[in-house]
Structures are given as structure tokens and as C-alpha cells.
Write a protein that holds these residues in place. Structure first.
Motif, PDB file in Angstrom:
ATOM      1  N   TRP A   1      -7.785  -9.891   0.618  1.00  0.00           N
ATOM      2  CA  TRP A   1      -7.946  -8.043   0.587  1.00  0.00           C
ATOM      3  C   TRP A   1      -7.904  -7.468   2.351  1.00  0.00           C
ATOM      4  CZ3 TRP A   1      -8.611  -6.335  -3.729  1.00  0.00           C
ATOM      5  CH2 TRP A   1      -8.609  -6.491  -4.500  1.00  0.00           C
TER       6      TRP A   1
ATOM      7  N   ALA B   1     -10.218 -12.287  -7.705  1.00  0.00           N
ATOM      8  CA  ALA B   1     -10.543 -11.705  -6.110  1.00  0.00           C
ATOM      9  C   ALA B   1     -10.430 -13.412  -4.966  1.00  0.00           C
ATOM     10  CB  ALA B   1     -12.089 -11.165  -6.480  1.00  0.00           C
TER      11      ALA B   1
ATOM     12  N   SER C   1      -6.573  -1.595  -7.843  1.00  0.00           N
ATOM     13  CA  SER C   1      -6.966  -2.705  -6.696  1.00  0.00           C
ATOM     14  C   SER C   1      -5.728  -2.809  -5.595  1.00  0.00           C
ATOM     15  CB  SER C   1      -7.790  -4.406  -6.688  1.00  0.00           C
ATOM     16  OG  SER C   1      -6.786  -5.082  -7.491  1.00  0.00           O
TER      17      SER C   1
ATOM     18  N   PHE D   1      -1.114  -8.789   1.721  1.00  0.00           N
ATOM     19  CA  PHE D   1      -1.433  -8.398   0.581  1.00  0.00           C
ATOM     20  C   PHE D   1      -0.393  -8.391  -0.475  1.00  0.00           C
ATOM     21  CE2 PHE D   1      -2.525  -4.795  -1.989  1.00  0.00           C
ATOM     22  CZ  PHE D   1      -4.146  -4.988  -2.468  1.00  0.00           C
TER      23      PHE D   1
ATOM     24  N   ALA E   1      -5.532  -1.036  -3.129  1.00  0.00           N
ATOM     25  CA  ALA E   1      -6.390  -0.841  -1.790  1.00  0.00           C
ATOM     26  C   ALA E   1      -5.656  -1.287  -0.648  1.00  0.00           C
ATOM     27  CB  ALA E   1      -6.898  -2.699  -1.640  1.00  0.00           C
ATOM     28  N   CYS E   2      -4.594  -1.726   0.336  1.00  0.00           N
ATOM     29  CA  CYS E   2      -4.005  -1.972   1.228  1.00  0.00           C
ATOM     30  C   CYS E   2      -2.653  -0.475   1.429  1.00  0.00           C
ATOM     31  CB  CYS E   2      -3.651  -3.134   0.972  1.00  0.00           C
ATOM     32  SG  CYS E   2      -2.745  -3.313   2.875  1.00  0.00           S
TER      33      CYS E   2
END
Length: 122
Positions: free
Chosen positions: A121, A116, A44, A59, A47-48
Motif C-alpha cells: 500500500w 491486504a 482498492s 503497488f 488507492a495509488c
């Protein structure tokens, strides 16, 4: 029967039958769950990849805090699992063993949920 034989029979009688079942089931659930949570948490970070500027900074800074929290939670799950195996195999410890073995696999999704929530996010 001699006293030594009676003592040996008493010692065997005090051992819990099937004491290995709860830690074994917990091991079969916890270890794959830890691996999946670790891989999903690690991947993850991408993700950015296409983010730039302040979104990327937010992030990355939140991920830098959240990933060690995930690792700590997974470490706690593994500790609970090891503790369920390490307890003496006597009847008096059955409830503790089952409690630790039950808590270990539930710790994994809890650790991932905290991870999370901590990540900002994109």
C-alpha cells in the motif's frame, strides 16, 4: 406393513432433520461477504491513483499478484458453500455439512486479509 413400506420409513428415518439450516445460514453470510470483499478489493486498485514512479510500480505489481489471490480465496469460499449444500442429507454427513458451512464465511475475511498483506500500500 409390507417390506417396501418399512424400507421407505427406514430411508426417511436416516435423513437428517434440519440439514438445510447450516448451509442456508452460511449462504446468507457468505454471498454478501464475497460481494463486499470483491468490491472493496476491486476498488482498492484506485488507492495509488495519485502515486507516481517507483511507488506506483510497486503497488501495481503487488496488486497484480494479490487480486487473483483474493479471487481464488473467494472461489474457495464459494466451493465450500456449494459442497455444504451438495452433501447427501443423511445423519452421517451432518458434521461434515456443518463444518463446510462454517468454514465458508470464515474463508472470506481470511482471503481478504491475505490480499491486504500481499499489496504494498502507498
Amino acid at each position: 406393513m409390507s417390506d417396501n413400506t418399512l424400507d421407505a420409513l427406514d430411508a426417511l428415518d436416516d435423513r437428517a432433520r434440519g440439514a438445510w439450516a447450516a448451509p442456508l445460514i452460511s449462504t446468507l453470510l457468505t454471498l454478501p461477504a464475497c460481494l463486499v470483499a470483491y468490491l472493496v478489493g476491486g476498488f482498492s486498485a484506485m488507492a495509488c491513483d495519485s502515486c507516481d514512479g517507483t511507488r506506483a510500480d510497486r503497488f501495481e505489481s503487488s496488486f497484480g499478484i494479490a487480486f487473483p489471490v483474493l479471487l481464488g480465496g473467494l472461489g474457495i469460499a464459494l466451493f465450500l458453500l456449494a459442497a455444504s449444500w451438495a452433501l447427501p442429507w443423511e445423519r452421517g454427513n451432518s458434521t461434515h455439512r456443518i463444518g463446510l458451512a462454517t468454514a465458508a464465511p470464515f474463508m472470506v475475511p481470511l482471503a481478504y486479509a491475505v490480499f491486504a498483506v500481499l499489496v504494498e500500500w502507498p
